[in-house]
Design an enzyme around this catalytic site. Structure first.
Site, short mmCIF file in Angstrom:
data_model
loop_
_atom_site.label_atom_id
_atom_site.label_comp_id
_atom_site.label_asym_id
_atom_site.label_seq_id
_atom_site.Cartn_x
_atom_site.Cartn_y
_atom_site.Cartn_z
N ILE A 59 21.33 56.91 -1.91
CA ILE A 59 20.68 58.14 -1.47
C ILE A 59 21.71 59.25 -1.33
O ILE A 59 21.47 60.40 -1.73
CB ILE A 59 19.92 57.93 -0.14
CG1 ILE A 59 18.74 56.97 -0.34
CG2 ILE A 59 19.43 59.25 0.44
CD1 ILE A 59 18.03 56.55 0.95
N ALA A 67 24.89 57.57 5.90
CA ALA A 67 25.56 56.26 6.02
C ALA A 67 24.87 55.38 7.05
O ALA A 67 24.43 55.85 8.09
CB ALA A 67 27.01 56.47 6.42
N SER A 68 24.78 54.11 6.72
CA SER A 68 24.24 53.13 7.66
C SER A 68 24.72 51.76 7.23
O SER A 68 24.87 51.52 6.03
CB SER A 68 22.72 53.16 7.64
OG SER A 68 22.21 52.14 8.46
N TYR A 108 17.72 44.17 10.75
CA TYR A 108 18.03 45.44 10.08
C TYR A 108 17.07 46.54 10.53
O TYR A 108 17.48 47.65 10.87
CB TYR A 108 17.98 45.26 8.56
CG TYR A 108 18.21 46.56 7.79
CD1 TYR A 108 19.46 47.19 7.84
CD2 TYR A 108 17.20 47.15 7.04
CE1 TYR A 108 19.67 48.39 7.14
CE2 TYR A 108 17.41 48.33 6.34
CZ TYR A 108 18.64 48.95 6.40
OH TYR A 108 18.85 50.13 5.73
N LYS A 121 17.79 50.11 12.62
CA LYS A 121 17.37 51.45 12.23
C LYS A 121 16.56 52.11 13.35
O LYS A 121 16.71 53.30 13.64
CB LYS A 121 16.51 51.41 10.94
CG LYS A 121 17.23 50.93 9.70
CD LYS A 121 18.43 51.76 9.32
CE LYS A 121 18.13 52.96 8.48
NZ LYS A 121 19.34 53.65 7.97
N TYR A 171 6.95 48.18 11.95
CA TYR A 171 6.98 46.77 12.36
C TYR A 171 6.37 46.54 13.75
O TYR A 171 6.51 47.37 14.63
CB TYR A 171 8.41 46.24 12.36
CG TYR A 171 8.91 45.89 10.98
CD1 TYR A 171 8.85 44.57 10.52
CD2 TYR A 171 9.39 46.87 10.12
CE1 TYR A 171 9.30 44.24 9.24
CE2 TYR A 171 9.83 46.55 8.84
CZ TYR A 171 9.78 45.24 8.42
OH TYR A 171 10.20 44.92 7.15
N VAL A 208 13.01 52.74 -1.59
CA VAL A 208 13.56 53.80 -2.44
C VAL A 208 13.80 53.28 -3.87
O VAL A 208 14.52 52.32 -4.09
CB VAL A 208 14.88 54.36 -1.85
CG1 VAL A 208 15.40 55.51 -2.72
CG2 VAL A 208 14.66 54.85 -0.42
#
Length: 345
Positions: free
Chosen positions: A20, A90-91, A161, A165, A138, A193
């Site tokens: 991205i 960034a992650s 994960y 986030k 979720y 994506v």
């Protein structure tokens, strides 16, 4: 966008070698901005420039790199210096071999706070944070209505994960309320994506297309997802960066209604001719996934999604920011065609 007024503006993009991020850099440079990108390893700068060349752009001296890592304080003050905007893309990527979920949660949360603190202290006007629909969908009771930005993932029922986030984005909003000062924040929450790959670095969503094309997948689990083109994700970042209506808001980025994975296989099969010879348009029984999950942590994280509608709406981004995304089919085919063209299968 008026490129003339942008040439003096410097934008920091974090995690500059990511899928991205490179598309964000590409669109920023095309819009006339100067870009500084953070990399954990400065040798990756050549890779970023090669990916931009793949998209027919020679960045020259309008793109510079600085070494900075989300897990440490070094260089962040220098990274944000003189920047009007920051795109915090960034992650930590999904880890499959983690001993404890904190290995993903702590770097994601601390990294966001590091960037926001540095941006606030440097007088940056706005940060756009790349979150994910993992922070939205979720842990809710099954529903057919599309999820919108008012939903938050219930972290007691989320894989590590997605939990990272969610907690990172929540930490960002809490920071803004508590000590954001004059800094502004907008958040983009992309669906899975897709879109054109520019090199060997691409989103984990694209492995689905790669695995279908290479014949690695014997069929498709009964999983439902929304898809979005990376070019549209980058476009939404730029809109969220400058539009006054984006201040203090989160925006879901989805290219349209959700589809089942077997539909993804069908799109490839029907449009790519012999390149899709190995694609199996077949629904796998749920039991097959449950058995595979015993050995594969990535598969295990999919189990809660079996048979669950995961529809999203991007009405907010479309109506408020004038965003106009490509269809899921176009995004999926662009990913497939670029993987084939660059020999990345």
């Amino acid at each position: 966008m008026n490129t003339n007024s942008n040439t003096e503006k410097l934008v920091l993009v974090t995690g500059g070698a990511g899928f991205i991020a490179v598309h964000c850099i590409l669109q920023l440079l095309k819009a006339g901005y100067r870009v500084r990108a953070t990399l954990r390893d400065l040798n990756r700068g050549a890779v970023v420039r090669a990916m931009l060349r793949e998209a027919s752009l020679e960045a020259g001296d309008r793109l510079t790199f600085i070494q900075a890592d989300l897990s440490g304080d070094a260089h962040w003050e220098e990274a944000v210096k003189g920047c009007t905007y920051v795109l915090h893309v960034a992650s930590p990527t999904p880890k499959l071999d983690f001993k404890h979920e904190d290995e993903m949660i702590i770097p994601a949360r601390e990294g966001v706070l590091r960037v926001l603190r540095a941006a606030r202290d440097a007088g940056v006007s706005r940060v756009v944070l790349t979150s994910a629909i993992g922070a939205v969908v979720y842990g809710h009771p099954k529903q057919t209505a599309p999820y919108d930005e008012t939903f938050w993932t219930d972290t007691t029922h989320a894989p590590a994960y997605q939990k990272s986030k969610t907690l990172a984005e929540k930490a960002a909003w809490e920071f803004m309320t508590r000590e954001g000062g004059s800094l502004e924040l907008s958040v983009v929450n992309p669906a899975a994506v897709m879109g054109p790959v520019l090199g060997p670095d691409y989103s984990h969503s694209i492995y689905l297309v790669r695995n279908l094309l290479s014949g690695k997948m014997p069929g498709c689990p009964k999983i439902n997802a929304c898809f979005v083109d990376v070019r549209d994700v980058a476009d939404l970042h730029l809109r969220a960066m400058v539009d006054p209506k984006a201040r203090g808001e989160r925006f879901i980025a989805s290219g349209g209604e959700s589809i089942w994975l077997v539909e993804v296989a069908r799109i490839l099969k029907e449009n790519l001719g012999e390149a899709a010879d190995k694609v199996k348009v077949k629904q796998l029984p749920n039991i097959a996934l449950r058995i595979a999950a015993l050995k594969d942590p990535m598969v295990k994280s999919m189990i809660p999604l079996l048979g669950i509608p995961m529809n999203l709406t991007s009405a907010k981004a479309i109506n408020r920011l004038g965003w106009s995304p490509r269809s899921p089919q176009e995004a999926i085919l662009a990913a497939a065609e670029s993987l084939i063209r660059l020999n990345l299968l």
